[in-house]
Scaffold this motif. Structure first.
Motif, PDB file in Angstrom:
ATOM      1  N   PHE A   1      -3.711  -2.886  -0.885  1.00  0.00           N
ATOM      2  CA  PHE A   1      -4.229  -3.977  -1.716  1.00  0.00           C
ATOM      3  C   PHE A   1      -5.204  -4.810  -0.909  1.00  0.00           C
ATOM      4  O   PHE A   1      -5.001  -5.038   0.290  1.00  0.00           O
ATOM      5  CB  PHE A   1      -3.092  -4.842  -2.268  1.00  0.00           C
ATOM      6  CG  PHE A   1      -2.397  -4.211  -3.435  1.00  0.00           C
ATOM      7  CD1 PHE A   1      -3.080  -3.968  -4.615  1.00  0.00           C
ATOM      8  CD2 PHE A   1      -1.065  -3.842  -3.356  1.00  0.00           C
ATOM      9  CE1 PHE A   1      -2.450  -3.366  -5.697  1.00  0.00           C
ATOM     10  CE2 PHE A   1      -0.418  -3.255  -4.431  1.00  0.00           C
ATOM     11  CZ  PHE A   1      -1.119  -3.016  -5.597  1.00  0.00           C
TER      12      PHE A   1
ATOM     13  N   GLY B   1       0.822  -1.195   0.000  1.00  0.00           N
ATOM     14  CA  GLY B   1       0.000   0.000   0.000  1.00  0.00           C
ATOM     15  C   GLY B   1       0.854   1.241   0.000  1.00  0.00           C
ATOM     16  O   GLY B   1       2.079   1.166  -0.183  1.00  0.00           O
TER      17      GLY B   1
ATOM     18  N   ALA C   1      -1.775   3.735  -7.149  1.00  0.00           N
ATOM     19  CA  ALA C   1      -2.235   2.343  -7.037  1.00  0.00           C
ATOM     20  C   ALA C   1      -2.135   1.647  -8.386  1.00  0.00           C
ATOM     21  O   ALA C   1      -1.657   0.513  -8.480  1.00  0.00           O
ATOM     22  CB  ALA C   1      -3.664   2.287  -6.507  1.00  0.00           C
TER      23      ALA C   1
ATOM     24  N   ALA D   1      -2.597  -2.146  -9.432  1.00  0.00           N
ATOM     25  CA  ALA D   1      -4.045  -2.258  -9.201  1.00  0.00           C
ATOM     26  C   ALA D   1      -4.803  -1.988 -10.491  1.00  0.00           C
ATOM     27  O   ALA D   1      -4.427  -1.105 -11.266  1.00  0.00           O
ATOM     28  CB  ALA D   1      -4.492  -1.279  -8.126  1.00  0.00           C
TER      29      ALA D   1
ATOM     30  N   ALA E   1      -7.326  -2.472  -5.083  1.00  0.00           N
ATOM     31  CA  ALA E   1      -6.787  -1.623  -4.021  1.00  0.00           C
ATOM     32  C   ALA E   1      -7.952  -0.870  -3.395  1.00  0.00           C
ATOM     33  O   ALA E   1      -8.915  -0.509  -4.072  1.00  0.00           O
ATOM     34  CB  ALA E   1      -5.755  -0.642  -4.574  1.00  0.00           C
TER      35      ALA E   1
END
Length: 174
Positions: free
Chosen positions: A79, A60, A120, A125, A92
């Motif tokens: 995540f 993260g 992200a 993500a 995410a």
């Protein structure tokens, strides 16, 4: 820097966003502010079980937004392999996104949201999700205007009729 944001609405909006650890003093000061707002809005703080390390890379990231070196905004993502929405392969979740009162109505939340999505996505993500509540209509309006759609509830407050969960497929970087 532990200054109080005060009213910073005058002057140009030069938001500087920097990565910080979640335990950073300025981050924790803003966390205390948002938790106080949750107490006002919902009758209690957000007690989602969350280890401070969830925002540590590569799982993260956490960021503070500064105006004139005063922390006025924050947000993080982590995540969530246990949350599958919108056909994504790697989800995410946004957590602790907040703009202090002195920085509101200046587009700072949108800029932080875009930053969270971009970082992200850059970390792999393909879907971003979040949870908010019905007592935060400005947050709901922001997320919907940024392309988020209601998704099946998840998380600590999935039982609550006040909970709203949103998701968005993140566009591929070109």
């Amino acid at each position: 820097m532990s200054s109080h944001p005060g009213d910073l609405r005058a002057g140009p909006v030069e938001l500087r966003i920097a990565p910080v650890g979640f335990r950073d003093d300025d981050a924790q000061a803003l966390v205390a502010q948002v938790q106080a707002e949750y107490v006002e809005l919902y009758g209690g703080p957000d007690d989602t079980p969350m280890d401070d390390s969830v925002f540590d890379p590569p799982a993260g990231a956490f960021f503070l937004g500064y105006l004139a070196d005063v922390p006025v905004a924050m947000g993080g993502w982590r995540f969530r392999p246990d949350v599958e929405r919108l056909g994504g392969r790697r989800t995410a979740e946004i957590k602790r996104m907040y703009v202090a009162p002195g920085g509101r109505r200046r587009g700072l939340a949108r800029r932080m949201l875009e930053h969270l999505e971009r970082t992200a996505r850059g970390s792999g993500a393909d879907v971003m999700v979040l949870e908010t509540g019905t007592a935060q209509p400005e947050a709901i309006a922001l997320y919907e205007s940024a392309g988020y759609e209601l998704v099946e509830k998840f998380g600590h407050y999935s039982w609550s009729p006040k909970s709203r969960c949103y998701g968005k497929r993140l566009a591929s970087e070109r």
